[in-house]
Design a protein around this motif. Structure first.
Motif, PDB file in Angstrom:
ATOM      1  N   LEU A 106      32.848  47.179  12.105  1.00  0.00           N
ATOM      2  CA  LEU A 106      33.429  48.524  12.185  1.00  0.00           C
ATOM      3  C   LEU A 106      34.602  48.580  11.218  1.00  0.00           C
ATOM      4  CD1 LEU A 106      33.632  48.948  16.083  1.00  0.00           C
ATOM      5  CD2 LEU A 106      31.772  49.647  14.562  1.00  0.00           C
ATOM      6  N   ILE A 107      34.824  49.756  10.628  1.00  0.00           N
ATOM      7  CA  ILE A 107      35.964  49.921   9.729  1.00  0.00           C
ATOM      8  C   ILE A 107      36.853  51.044  10.262  1.00  0.00           C
ATOM      9  CG2 ILE A 107      36.680  50.530   7.382  1.00  0.00           C
ATOM     10  CD1 ILE A 107      34.057  49.193   6.440  1.00  0.00           C
ATOM     11  N   SER A 108      38.107  50.681  10.579  1.00  0.00           N
ATOM     12  CA  SER A 108      38.994  51.619  11.284  1.00  0.00           C
ATOM     13  C   SER A 108      39.375  52.830  10.452  1.00  0.00           C
ATOM     14  CB  SER A 108      40.295  50.915  11.685  1.00  0.00           C
ATOM     15  OG  SER A 108      40.023  49.931  12.602  1.00  0.00           O
ATOM     16  N   GLU A 109      39.937  52.587   9.283  1.00  0.00           N
ATOM     17  CA  GLU A 109      40.539  53.663   8.491  1.00  0.00           C
ATOM     18  C   GLU A 109      39.580  54.804   8.190  1.00  0.00           C
ATOM     19  OE1 GLU A 109      43.989  51.643   5.787  1.00  0.00           O
ATOM     20  OE2 GLU A 109      42.311  52.565   4.745  1.00  0.00           O
ATOM     21  N   THR A 110      38.323  54.470   7.939  1.00  0.00           N
ATOM     22  CA  THR A 110      37.353  55.512   7.623  1.00  0.00           C
ATOM     23  C   THR A 110      36.468  55.844   8.815  1.00  0.00           C
ATOM     24  OG1 THR A 110      35.920  53.791   6.731  1.00  0.00           O
ATOM     25  CG2 THR A 110      37.243  55.012   5.149  1.00  0.00           C
ATOM     26  N   GLY A 111      36.590  55.104   9.904  1.00  0.00           N
ATOM     27  CA  GLY A 111      35.714  55.331  11.043  1.00  0.00           C
ATOM     28  C   GLY A 111      34.265  55.085  10.683  1.00  0.00           C
ATOM     29  N   ALA A 112      34.001  53.915  10.092  1.00  0.00           N
ATOM     30  CA  ALA A 112      32.648  53.656   9.585  1.00  0.00           C
ATOM     31  C   ALA A 112      32.001  52.470  10.277  1.00  0.00           C
ATOM     32  CB  ALA A 112      32.698  53.404   8.081  1.00  0.00           C
ATOM     33  N   LEU A 113      30.660  52.540  10.396  1.00  0.00           N
ATOM     34  CA  LEU A 113      29.867  51.395  10.808  1.00  0.00           C
ATOM     35  C   LEU A 113      29.369  50.707   9.551  1.00  0.00           C
ATOM     36  CD1 LEU A 113      27.354  53.274  13.170  1.00  0.00           C
ATOM     37  CD2 LEU A 113      29.639  52.423  13.769  1.00  0.00           C
ATOM     38  N   VAL A 114      29.205  49.411   9.611  1.00  0.00           N
ATOM     39  CA  VAL A 114      28.541  48.712   8.514  1.00  0.00           C
ATOM     40  C   VAL A 114      27.183  48.250   9.031  1.00  0.00           C
ATOM     41  CG1 VAL A 114      28.646  46.851   6.838  1.00  0.00           C
ATOM     42  CG2 VAL A 114      30.779  47.885   7.672  1.00  0.00           C
ATOM     43  N   VAL A 115      26.132  48.737   8.397  1.00  0.00           N
ATOM     44  CA  VAL A 115      24.769  48.378   8.803  1.00  0.00           C
ATOM     45  C   VAL A 115      24.084  47.737   7.615  1.00  0.00           C
ATOM     46  CG1 VAL A 115      22.511  49.310   9.432  1.00  0.00           C
ATOM     47  CG2 VAL A 115      24.570  50.206  10.513  1.00  0.00           C
ATOM     48  N   SER A 116      23.516  46.546   7.816  1.00  0.00           N
ATOM     49  CA  SER A 116      22.842  45.918   6.684  1.00  0.00           C
ATOM     50  C   SER A 116      21.336  45.952   6.888  1.00  0.00           C
ATOM     51  CB  SER A 116      23.338  44.493   6.480  1.00  0.00           C
ATOM     52  OG  SER A 116      23.021  43.730   7.620  1.00  0.00           O
ATOM     53  N   SER A 117      20.650  45.798   5.777  1.00  0.00           N
ATOM     54  CA  SER A 117      19.200  45.739   5.814  1.00  0.00           C
ATOM     55  C   SER A 117      18.830  44.271   5.715  1.00  0.00           C
ATOM     56  CB  SER A 117      18.640  46.503   4.616  1.00  0.00           C
ATOM     57  OG  SER A 117      17.318  46.092   4.380  1.00  0.00           O
ATOM     58  N   THR A 118      18.422  43.691   6.835  1.00  0.00           N
ATOM     59  CA  THR A 118      18.225  42.246   6.876  1.00  0.00           C
ATOM     60  C   THR A 118      16.763  41.878   7.031  1.00  0.00           C
ATOM     61  OG1 THR A 118      18.493  42.331   9.242  1.00  0.00           O
ATOM     62  CG2 THR A 118      20.458  41.845   7.949  1.00  0.00           C
ATOM     63  N   PHE A 123      23.701  46.919   2.170  1.00  0.00           N
ATOM     64  CA  PHE A 123      24.405  47.398   3.360  1.00  0.00           C
ATOM     65  C   PHE A 123      24.875  48.829   3.143  1.00  0.00           C
ATOM     66  CE2 PHE A 123      28.683  47.153   1.611  1.00  0.00           C
ATOM     67  CZ  PHE A 123      28.587  46.160   0.639  1.00  0.00           C
ATOM     68  N   SER A 124      25.077  49.530   4.265  1.00  0.00           N
ATOM     69  CA  SER A 124      25.589  50.900   4.198  1.00  0.00           C
ATOM     70  C   SER A 124      26.837  51.025   5.048  1.00  0.00           C
ATOM     71  CB  SER A 124      24.565  51.892   4.759  1.00  0.00           C
ATOM     72  OG  SER A 124      23.472  52.048   3.917  1.00  0.00           O
ATOM     73  N   PHE A 125      27.768  51.844   4.589  1.00  0.00           N
ATOM     74  CA  PHE A 125      28.815  52.357   5.473  1.00  0.00           C
ATOM     75  C   PHE A 125      28.251  53.652   6.049  1.00  0.00           C
ATOM     76  CE2 PHE A 125      31.889  50.500   2.180  1.00  0.00           C
ATOM     77  CZ  PHE A 125      32.054  49.309   2.884  1.00  0.00           C
ATOM     78  N   ILE A 126      28.318  53.781   7.358  1.00  0.00           N
ATOM     79  CA  ILE A 126      27.838  55.011   7.999  1.00  0.00           C
ATOM     80  C   ILE A 126      29.008  55.650   8.735  1.00  0.00           C
ATOM     81  CG2 ILE A 126      26.271  55.992   9.710  1.00  0.00           C
ATOM     82  CD1 ILE A 126      24.317  53.774   9.156  1.00  0.00           C
ATOM     83  N   THR A 127      29.306  56.890   8.393  1.00  0.00           N
ATOM     84  CA  THR A 127      30.425  57.593   9.013  1.00  0.00           C
ATOM     85  C   THR A 127      29.902  58.851   9.697  1.00  0.00           C
ATOM     86  OG1 THR A 127      31.825  56.717   7.252  1.00  0.00           O
ATOM     87  CG2 THR A 127      32.758  58.472   8.575  1.00  0.00           C
ATOM     88  N   GLY A 128      29.478  58.702  10.940  1.00  0.00           N
ATOM     89  CA  GLY A 128      28.966  59.844  11.693  1.00  0.00           C
ATOM     90  C   GLY A 128      27.513  60.134  11.374  1.00  0.00           C
TER      91      GLY A 128
END
Lengths: 444, 178
Positions: free
Chosen positions: B93-105, B145-150
């Motif tokens: 999780l990334i606080s400042e941007t409110g983002a999830l990190v999701v990778s393609s594994t 990987f992606s940052f996902i914000t909402g």
């Protein structure tokens, strides 16, 4: 009247268009200002500019490094010197793979090279999947803004367009219109044999291709179809993943007034993974960029990260919208960039004059480009209007010898009298010509 | 930092559920699915997922469990697009941007977070980073990987924000207690 002048006149006469463009620009600027104020803007953009400057200064070694990382991961890299070459490469990839239907994400460089038309001519069916791009593809138009391509259209006109083209009942509700596009395009995604996209950044150290977006169509196109082709300019390469941080912070805020876009996808080829394509291609487009990098007056333009903030604050863009420019890239950045790309310089030499030189574009630019300065330099390089050129050439010819000078003088007087611009006897009060006086003087 | 993550995540129209401490997140997910009337799911391959899968088994239809089996692309995309919800873990999780990190594994991380209209994210044990910068300094160099914000979104029609453009319309995070 030139085409640009006609476009401008038409845009200024269209009051609905004017209102739509102005509202959109004001909204975007207000959101941008609010979120930019969270950052130390000057120091963040100084950092971003340094990173982008390195992209240009060390372009060849960075691209070499990128090629190594990208190919090691299983990607296939292509280099296109011209727009035509880039289109041919993409068409060849798709024909060779037998991939005749697919989905395309929003990308300005594919607009620049005319990829949509090239695919169409080759019998390849590529549907635009970004909502704004889908709307203008249905309408047979071109984008009027680099991040909000259908900004010139009202919801009513989009409603009529959907009703007409998709044979559905009319609605002008943005929510319903989005749902309709989603369900039409979802089927296309499931069937798509290829995905095409642009790329915002390339990471040299790791080989990641970075696609910044909000709708989720970019990552669908890069994970569902078996073939994925990203197309981007050679200037987009940066050093490492850490270099992305200030660029992403500025891009989201400047482009859409967001702290972060809904998706930032850092894509790496992975041929064995079920949600990555079997073939991951990247087409690097030159199309005048290498030449521009070597031009000390305009290399700075290649720092641009395509946020569109300079369009939103420009008093000219706000009045006439993007189509009036008649170029793929509109607004202040477009007035400069359009004259640097392609087979020759100054293809759009009227555009640098579509500016009040107020400096708002420079103020908001996330990489601090001197757009007004470049606009001025382009004005100097612009070919002079034909009448000036003829006059200047004629002057040079006439002044070369005294005989020519006399002949020219007589001709001008005769024409002057004939059109009434120069009443008989009014040329020289003594009744003698300047040539006559000077001969008399030299005889003495 | 988790508090800031939640605040920013909510500002981006994401939803947040505090996972009960010592709790069984599988039971909480099941209760949520039942309350929403959701009958079919696909499950991702992150470490917590087998436990979640066990809880859900027999209660909802599990169209695919990517932690247990590999799928061909064509099968994976059909199953993910048919599911009413995708359930996955998250890398960070990334606080400042409110983002999830999701990778393609290789476990359909991208499809699960893109195709179903609802994305449920088990994140109560995920590492939390202050900023994108902090994460990028240690980001995986060999994965997508992606940052996902909402949820996915568009404002292409008269600048009106609409959620659920091409990706999920709702993204619900089971995060740490705050």
């Amino acid at each position: 009247m030139s085409l640009v002048r006609r476009n401008i006149k038409r845009a200024l006469d269209d009051r609905k268009l004017g209102r739509a463009v102005l509202n959109s620009c004001l909204l975007s600027t207000e959101k941008r200002d609010r979120l930019i104020s969270e950052l130390d803007f000057q120091s963040t953009r100084a950092a971003a500019r340094l990173i982008r400057q390195r992209s240009l200064d060390e372009n060849r070694p960075l691209l070499e490094r990128f090629k190594e990382s990208f190919e090691k991961a299983g990607g296939r890299l292509h280099y296109a010197l011209t727009a035509e070459a880039a289109c041919r490469i993409v068409v060849d990839i798709l024909l060779k793979a037998g991939a005749l239907q697919g989905v395309k994400a929003k990308s300005m460089v594919t607009e620049e090279i005319g990829l949509g038309q090239a695919l169409h001519r080759a019998g390849i069916d590529a549907v635009e999947s970004d909502l704004g791009e889908y709307i203008i593809q249905l309408a047979g138009e071109r984008p009027s803004h680099i991040t909000a391509p259908a900004l010139h259209r009202s919801k009513e006109s989009i409603g009529r367009l959907f009703a007409d083209r998709l044979k559905i009942p009319y609605t002008d509700d943005p929510q319903q219109l989005t749902e309709i596009a989603r369900s039409v395009l979802r089927r296309r995604y499931i069937d798509a044999e290829f995905g095409v996209s642009g790329a915002n950044f390339l990471v040299a150290e790791t080989g990641h291709v970075v696609v910044v977006e909000n709708e989720g169509n970019g990552r669908l196109g890069a994970s569902l179809p078996r073939i994925f082709v990203a197309v981007t300019g050679i200037e987009k390469v940066v050093g490492g993943l850490s270099d992305l941080a200030p660029l992403l912070a500025l891009l989201a805020r400047s482009a859409t007034g967001q702290r972060a876009t809904a998706y930032v996808n850092a894509l790496l080829p992975a041929p064995d993974v079920s949600d990555a394509p079997d073939e991951f291609h990247l087409v690097l487009v030159d199309n005048g960029r290498r030449r521009t990098m070597a031009d000390p007056d305009f290399a700075e333009m290649l720092l641009c990260i395509r946020c569109g903030a300079c369009l939103n604050v420009c008093p000219v863009y706000r009045s006439v919208g993007g189509h009036a420019y008649g170029s793929v890239y509109p607004g202040p950045m477009g007035a400069v960039l359009s004259n640097l790309l392609g087979p020759r310089m100054m293809m759009h030499h009227e555009l640098p004059f579509l500016s009040t030189l107020c400096g708002a574009c420079k103020e908001v630019c996330p990489v601090d480009m001197d757009l007004p300065g470049m606009l001025l330099k382009l004005r100097e390089r612009a070919p002079k209007p034909a009448i000036d050129r003829v006059a200047a050439a004629g002057w040079g010819w006439a002044m070369a010898t005294p005989a020519r000078m006399e002949l020219a003088g007589r001709t001008v007087r005769t024409i002057g009298r004939a059109i009434g611009a120069m009443p008989a006897g009014s040329t020289v009060k003594t009744g003698m010509s300047f040539r006559g006086l000077s001969r008399e003087a030299s005889d003495k | 930092m988790t508090g800031l993550f939640r605040q920013r995540w909510l500002e981006s129209a994401g939803e947040y559920v505090e996972a009960a401490p010592e709790g069984d997140v599988g039971r909480e997910l099941l209760a949520f699915l039942q309350a929403e009337g959701i009958k079919s799911v696909v499950i991702g391959g992150s470490p917590l997922m087998p436990i979640v899968g066990e809880r859900l088994a027999g209660e909802v239809e599990i169209l695919a469990d990517f932690g247990r089996a590999g799928y061909e692309r064509e099968t994976a995309k059909l199953l993910c697009s048919r599911a009413e919800a995708g359930i996955s873990g998250v890398d960070a999780l990334i606080s400042e941007t409110g983002a999830l990190v999701v990778s393609s594994t290789g476990r359909a991380g991208f499809m699960i977070s893109s195709l179903p209209p609802l994305h449920l994210v088990v994140a109560h044990e995920a590492p939390v980073f202050r900023s994108q910068e902090d994460f990028l300094a240690v980001a995986p160099t060999d994965l997508s990987f992606s940052f996902i914000t909402g949820p996915s979104r568009t404002a292409d029609i008269e600048k009106r924000l609409v959620l659920g453009a091409h990706g999920p319309k709702r993204v619900v995070v089971w995060g740490p207690e705050i």
